[in-house]
Design an enzyme around this catalytic site. Structure first.
Site, PDB file in Angstrom:
ATOM      1  N   THR A  28       0.969  -1.045   0.196  1.00 18.75           N
ATOM      2  CA  THR A  28       0.109  -0.056   0.099  1.00 18.75           C
ATOM      3  C   THR A  28       0.871   1.355   0.056  1.00 18.75           C
ATOM      4  OG1 THR A  28      -1.884  -1.162   1.164  1.00 18.75           O
ATOM      5  CG2 THR A  28      -1.624   1.356   1.208  1.00 18.75           C
ATOM      6  N   GLY A  29       0.522   2.245  -0.755  1.00 18.09           N
ATOM      7  CA  GLY A  29       1.086   3.682  -0.593  1.00 18.09           C
ATOM      8  C   GLY A  29       1.612   3.733  -1.976  1.00 18.09           C
ATOM      9  N   THR A  31       4.558   4.022  -3.553  1.00 14.83           N
ATOM     10  CA  THR A  31       5.512   3.225  -4.502  1.00 14.83           C
ATOM     11  C   THR A  31       4.935   1.844  -4.642  1.00 14.83           C
ATOM     12  OG1 THR A  31       7.308   4.107  -2.919  1.00 14.83           O
ATOM     13  CG2 THR A  31       7.944   1.934  -4.189  1.00 14.83           C
ATOM     14  N   GLY A  81       6.450  -1.034  -0.086  1.00 10.48           N
ATOM     15  CA  GLY A  81       7.230   0.134   0.255  1.00 10.48           C
ATOM     16  C   GLY A  81       7.475   0.258   1.637  1.00 10.48           C
ATOM     17  N   ALA A  82       8.315   1.222   2.097  1.00  9.07           N
ATOM     18  CA  ALA A  82       8.583   1.400   3.300  1.00  9.07           C
ATOM     19  C   ALA A  82       8.655   2.997   3.684  1.00  9.07           C
ATOM     20  CB  ALA A  82       9.914   0.665   3.664  1.00  9.07           C
ATOM     21  N   ASP A  83       8.635   3.310   4.711  1.00  7.48           N
ATOM     22  CA  ASP A  83       8.795   4.944   5.098  1.00  7.48           C
ATOM     23  C   ASP A  83      10.386   4.969   5.720  1.00  7.48           C
ATOM     24  OD1 ASP A  83       6.250   5.062   5.099  1.00  7.48           O
ATOM     25  OD2 ASP A  83       5.946   4.645   7.055  1.00  7.48           O
ATOM     26  N   LYS A  93       7.121   1.200   8.514  1.00  6.78           N
ATOM     27  CA  LYS A  93       6.115   1.312   7.745  1.00  6.78           C
ATOM     28  C   LYS A  93       4.613   1.675   8.157  1.00  6.78           C
ATOM     29  CE  LYS A  93       5.359  -2.488   5.073  1.00  6.78           C
ATOM     30  NZ  LYS A  93       4.934  -1.494   3.954  1.00  6.78           N
ATOM     31  N   GLY A  94       3.871   2.204   7.266  1.00  8.54           N
ATOM     32  CA  GLY A  94       2.452   2.462   8.078  1.00  8.54           C
ATOM     33  C   GLY A  94       1.988   4.031   7.709  1.00  8.54           C
ATOM     34  N   GLU A 102      -0.289  -5.213   6.199  1.00  7.93           N
ATOM     35  CA  GLU A 102       0.940  -5.227   5.690  1.00  7.93           C
ATOM     36  C   GLU A 102       1.657  -6.365   6.311  1.00  7.93           C
ATOM     37  OE1 GLU A 102       1.498  -0.853   3.546  1.00  7.93           O
ATOM     38  OE2 GLU A 102       2.375  -1.368   5.421  1.00  7.93           O
TER      39      GLU A 102
END
Length: 222
Positions: A28-29, A31, A81-83, A93-94, A102
């Site tokens: 999700t997101g 990317t 993806g990842a933060d 993430k989140g 996820e």
């Protein structure tokens, strides 16, 4: 080159890992949106599960076969993806609010791959906010408990997860040990999930100015 170009480059590299017959987990997101678009364009003979209603909708509208994860116990490959992600493949993430789903899909996957632009690669996680998914019933209690772990805790106003829960974001935890932080947050009654991914990520694909690099957990000797 732009950050968005690098996100697409990382997603394109991950798509090369997808094989016909796979069940693929979609993240999700922003990317992950590139990933879904590329899969729609290439139309491999796969089925997918999604970590959010938004990703499921985008995949379904693009013609991909989307299965309900409730009936799934194992996924071949998940790409998300990842933060933030560090050199040991600890990730935060989140930002998109889907960290619980996820994490569940990642845990069910034979292989979990993070795709990101270079701005998400860090020496140590903790600069990004840490999202915590909380039962609405326990919101105030959990917020008070989290206040002892973070410099500042903020509710994401007007946001409800696909699980119909609220999100509290913890800020100012750079100096915390990720293992201890994850355990402390998870131990609070009313917390149903958080965005620290300690061991779920098997590999990362990072793009910087169009150059793609890969980091594998097995290469770390862990």
């Amino acid at each position: 080159m732009t950050i968005d170009t690098d996100k697409r480059a990382a997603a394109a590299a991950a798509v090369e890992m997808v094989r016909d017959g796979m069940l693929v987990g979609l993240g999700t997101g922003s990317t992950a949106a590139h990933l879904i678009a590329l899969l729609v364009d290439r139309r491999p003979a796969i089925e997918v599960v999604a970590t959010s209603e938004a990703s499921a909708r985008a995949a379904r509208e693009g013609g991909l076969v989307v299965r309900d994860f409730a009936g799934i116990s194992r996924v071949d490959l998940t790409i998300d993806g990842a933060d933030e992600i560090d050199s040991t493949l600890v990730a935060v993430k989140g930002a998109g609010g889907a960290m619980l789903r996820e994490k569940v899909v990642a845990a069910a996957s034979d292989r979990m791959v993070v795709i990101a632009d270079a701005s998400k690669r860090v020496d140590r996680v903790g600069a990004a906010k840490l999202p915590v998914e909380v039962l609405p019933f326990a919101e105030r209690f959990v917020a008070r408990a989290l206040a002892g772990l973070f410099e500042r805790v903020e509710k994401r106003e007007g946001v409800e997860t696909d699980n119909r829960n609220v999100i509290l974001d913890g800020h100012g935890w750079r100096d915390a040990d990720p293992q201890r932080m994850a355990a402390a947050v998870a131990s609070i009654p009313g917390v149903v999930g958080h965005g620290l991914f300690l061991s779920e990520v098997d590999a990362a694909i990072i793009a910087e100015n169009g150059v793609v690099t890969r980091l594998e957990r097995r290469a770390l000797g862990r």
